[in-house]
Design an enzyme around this catalytic site. Structure first.
Site: not given
Ligand SMILES: Cc1ncc(COP(=O)(O)O)c(C=O)c1O
Length: 380
Positions: A152, A200, A321, A180, A238, A202
């Site tokens: 990422n 994921s 994060c 990614q 759910t 988003h």
């Molecule tokens: C490589 C990677 N793994 C996991 C995640 C976590 O995904 P989510 O934001 O949907 O929890 C991210 C998001 O930043 C990511 O870039």
């Protein structure tokens, strides 16, 4: 809120909600969405929508829909995949890459604390992990290897096909965080030899809070939300039906997208011409075509990100994060970058809306930001 002339270069953190995902969810809101587990007709109709969404997600990456388990997103998918392979009380061994996302490294640490043997795989200075490194740490009791398809922060890819072929021969399961790669390169589930894979929504223009864990039906897996039967007993709770519909719509669109390397390459070449001291992290390695992690000498990445943001350029210092934390990037440290290189690093992650014409405006605004930072009153 983004302004019309903003340059949003943080696609690896999230991709703004796509028109397709928005339309699919708006349409669904006008229907009566109820609990898909309810046996009445309204419930059955909701269950049908859920299964249609699952089929789209699966079909887009060439899978059987039964392999797709909807989750609350990438972090949960990673945790589910890891804890699902390590039921408490069973001694085993876990291997994780040193540059993995914290939603993989966190469970690895938690397992280590409860007595599971865990080894962290070192990477080379370009961020890649070789098959030899994996083989070197493999043990007869290794129950899972976790590697990401693309990083990422740097976009760097490991030689997954080669690693997988070694692991398949030894019957060792491989979990791949493909979050990614989704929407930027094809998801090669079979070639990568994965037994599970995280996605994921988003990151591809779907809503946040929905994702999927793809699970090989033959791989051992134990749900850690026992007693609830949704998702064929693999993930209780759910389901977020509205989210799955947005995810499926974004997925159908993302299948047609692929990151245009030319834009990123032009950016790096132009940047190096203007600032000859900059270093591209992972430059020589195979990388995602949209990602550029750049280290500006003698700069504080956080200050530069803020200065760029004032000029409508939205970037980040690394993983979203950890954006609010003072902890330096574990990815760049694992690659052997010096403290000052890590401190001066910024991630630019491009999206499908960018073209070569984006680069002129971007370089101009970086120049202005750097000039503002070296003005006498900022040096103090
Ligand atoms: C490589 C990677 N793994 C996991 C995640 C976590 O995904 P989510 O934001 O949907 O929890 C991210 C998001 O930043 C990511 O870039």
């Amino acid at each position: 809120m983004l302004q019309p002339d903003d340059l949003y270069l943080d696609h690896n953190a999230t991709r703004p909600l796509s028109a397709d995902a928005r339309a699919a969810m708006e349409e669904a809101l006008n229907k009566c969405l109820v609990n898909p587990a309810s046996t009445h007709r309204a419930g059955q109709r909701s269950a049908q929508l859920l299964e249609e969404a699952r089929a789209i997600v699966a079909r887009t990456i060439g899978l059987d829909p039964r392999a797709v388990v909807f989750t609350s997103g990438g972090s949960e998918s990673n945790q589910l995949a890891i804890f699902g392979r390590f039921p408490p009380g069973r001694p085993a061994h876990l291997l994780v890459g040193s540059t993995e996302h914290s939603s993989v490294l966190g469970p690895a640490r938690a397992l280590a604390a409860r007595g599971t043997a865990v080894d962290v795989l070192p990477c080379a200075s370009d961020g890649t992990i070789s098959p030899e490194t994996v083989l070197d740490k493999l043990r007869p009791e290794t129950a899972l290897v976790c590697l990401m398809s693309a990083n990422n922060e740097t976009g760097v890819r490991h030689p997954l096909e080669e690693i997988a072929s070694e692991l398949i021969q030894r019957k060792v399961p491989l979990h791949i965080d493909a979050i990614q790669s989704l929407g930027k390169e094809p998801i090669r589930w079979r070639e990568w030899g994965a037994t599970s894979l995280s996605l994921s929504a988003h990151k591809i223009g779907g809503p946040a809070g929905i994702g999927a864990l793809v699970l090989d039906r033959n791989a051992p897996f134990q749900s850690w939300i026992p007693g609830v039967e949704q998702e064929r007993g693999r993930r209780g709770g759910t389901p977020n039906l509205l989210g799955t519909l947005g995810f499926a719509a974004a997925m159908a669109r993302a299948a047609q997208d692929s990151a245009d390397r030319a834009v990123r390459d032009l950016f790096e070449t132009s940047l190096k011409q203007v600032f000859p001291g900059v270093q591209v992290n992972g430059e020589g390695a195979p990388r995602l075509g949209n990602t550029s992690s750049v280290s500006f000498p003698h700069q504080d990445g956080r200050v530069l990100v803020a200065e760029l943001s004032r000029r409508g350029v939205h970037t980040s210092v690394g993983s979203a994060c950890h954006a609010g934390s003072a902890t330096p990037s574990h990815v760049l440290r694992a690659m052997g970058r010096t403290a000052s290189e890590v401190r001066g690093s910024i991630r630019f992650s491009f999206g499908p809306e960018h073209s070569q014409s984006t680069i002129d405006a971007l370089i101009r605004r970086i120049r202005e930001a750097m000039a503002a930072l070296s003005a006498p009153e900022k040096i103090a």
